[in-house]
Write an enzyme that holds these catalytic residues in place. Structure first.
Site, PDB file in Angstrom:
ATOM      1  N   PHE A   1       0.849  -1.197   0.000  1.00 26.74           N
ATOM      2  CA  PHE A   1       0.000   0.000   0.000  1.00 26.74           C
ATOM      3  C   PHE A   1       0.887   1.250   0.000  1.00 26.74           C
ATOM      4  O   PHE A   1       1.829   1.353   0.791  1.00 26.74           O
ATOM      5  CB  PHE A   1      -0.862  -0.043   1.264  1.00 26.74           C
ATOM      6  CG  PHE A   1      -1.855   1.066   1.411  1.00 26.74           C
ATOM      7  CD1 PHE A   1      -3.085   1.006   0.779  1.00 26.74           C
ATOM      8  CD2 PHE A   1      -1.563   2.161   2.200  1.00 26.74           C
ATOM      9  CE1 PHE A   1      -4.016   2.028   0.931  1.00 26.74           C
ATOM     10  CE2 PHE A   1      -2.483   3.184   2.360  1.00 26.74           C
ATOM     11  CZ  PHE A   1      -3.705   3.118   1.730  1.00 26.74           C
TER      12      PHE A   1
ATOM     13  N   ASN B   1      -3.813   1.737  10.592  1.00 26.49           N
ATOM     14  CA  ASN B   1      -4.546   2.222   9.424  1.00 26.49           C
ATOM     15  C   ASN B   1      -4.963   0.957   8.684  1.00 26.49           C
ATOM     16  O   ASN B   1      -4.324   0.536   7.746  1.00 26.49           O
ATOM     17  CB  ASN B   1      -3.627   3.099   8.568  1.00 26.49           C
ATOM     18  CG  ASN B   1      -4.298   3.530   7.280  1.00 26.49           C
ATOM     19  OD1 ASN B   1      -5.520   3.483   7.158  1.00 26.49           O
ATOM     20  ND2 ASN B   1      -3.493   3.935   6.304  1.00 26.49           N
ATOM     21  N   PRO B   2      -6.026   0.322   9.180  1.00 30.67           N
ATOM     22  CA  PRO B   2      -6.385  -0.998   8.639  1.00 30.67           C
ATOM     23  C   PRO B   2      -7.146  -0.858   7.316  1.00 30.67           C
ATOM     24  O   PRO B   2      -7.537   0.251   6.937  1.00 30.67           O
ATOM     25  CB  PRO B   2      -7.322  -1.554   9.719  1.00 30.67           C
ATOM     26  CG  PRO B   2      -8.001  -0.338  10.266  1.00 30.67           C
ATOM     27  CD  PRO B   2      -6.983   0.781  10.207  1.00 30.67           C
TER      28      PRO B   2
END
Ligand SMILES: C[S@@+](CC[C@H](N)C(=O)[O-])C[C@H]1O[C@@H](n2cnc3c(N)ncnc32)[C@H](O)[C@@H]1O
Length: 290
Positions: free
Chosen positions: A102, A198-199
């Site tokens: 990510f 920050n899932p």
């Protein structure tokens, strides 16, 4: 010196204008900024230097012009800028990123501010659940060298990037752990000062608006079940297991999820509050364990 004409595609200004036009056509939000950053990347110079070289109509080598054009085409097809340059800037560090991990976002820098506020002075322990590139864990480790940091990541595609970034940053107080955030760091139960995450929080049925996100961020980093909050439920349960009494939780979520995230925090939590990011959108919730 080789004669150059105003339309010569090897002139930096001509090549830059062509890439800017192409990115604009592709709907890239900041076409000039991205084109200048790609030119800077190709030339191995700062963005300011690339702007200056374009301004005076400097000549690119054949290889540079070809590489710049290729990267322009890929950015126009909405490949993330950071995948093309290989770097994401986050607070004080440059993180290596690419397919499988990510790309850290500027708004997550604000989440780190909340973590720093929640940490006690002098020493402490913090766990970053779903650390990805290591952006949060490694930033905290650098900015608070007195604190012990663990970053937890499950994805085998992301972990090589996490480990590479940890090695580059070289913070001796940071440890990267492979595993599921649901049962992470059992040796620290009841002793952690801050849990941050920050899932993934996008509901399964939702398609992200930006093609960069939809096509290039790993699905495992984005989607969180029917309402998007399944990983958040696991984060809260893990935080309840790991935190010492009075320890802090800081989580990032979608701008419309603040109320739902606060509702996940039961009677064991106090001081639950949702905070806006730099653009005024509710993106972070913090709380303390009783
Ligand atoms: C939205 S990304 C955030 C990455 C990084 N913390 C950041 O802020 O840039 C979520 C991360 O959580 C990881 N992840 C998802 N489910 C997980 C799980 N059950 N256990 C551990 N990591 C998980 C994903 O692989 C991804 O790296």
């Amino acid at each position: 010196m080789e004669a150059m004409h105003a339309s010569d595609p090897r002139r930096a200004d001509v090549a830059l204008a062509a890439v800017v036009d192409h990115l604009r056509l592709g709907g890239v939000p900041q076409p000039r900024v991205d084109a200048e950053l790609l030119l800077a990347h190709v030339l191995g110079v700062s963005r300011g230097r690339a702007q200056a070289l374009a301004l005076v109509g400097s000549s690119l080598s054949v290889a540079e012009a070809a590489r710049f054009r290729e990267l322009g085409l890929r950015r126009g097809a909405r490949e993330p800028l950071q995948h093309l340059t290989g770097v994401a800037h986050f607070r004080r560090i440059d993180l290596a990123v690419g397919p499988g991990v990510f790309v850290p976002r500027p708004e997550t820098e604000v989440l780190v501010e909340h973590v720093l506020r929640l940490l006690p002075a002098g020493a402490g322990r913090i766990v970053d659940l779903g650390t990805g590139s290591g952006a949060i864990a490694l930033s905290v480790a650098l900015e608070r060298p007195d604190v012990e940091v663990v970053g937890v990541e499950r994805s085998p595609d992301a972990l090589p990037w996490t480990r590479r970034n940890a090695a580059t940053v070289g913070a001796p107080n940071a440890r990267i752990v492979e595993g599921d955030l649901a049962d992470a760091v059992p040796e620290w139960e009841g002793s952690v000062d801050v849990v941050v995450s920050n899932p993934p929080y996008v509901p399964d049925g939702m398609v992200p608006r930006d093609p960069e996100v939809d096509r290039f961020d790993p699905a495992v980093a984005l989607y969180g079940g029917a309402d998007g909050l399944d990983p958040m439920r696991a984060v809260v349960a893990t935080a309840e297991r790991l935190l010492r009494p009075g320890g802090g939780l800081a989580v990032e979520h979608g701008e419309l999820q603040g109320e739902a995230v606060r509702a996940l925090l039961g009677h064991r939590w106090v001081e639950a509050a949702t905070h806006p990011d730099l653009t005024g959108r509710d993106r972070v919730t913090t709380a303390r364990l009783r």
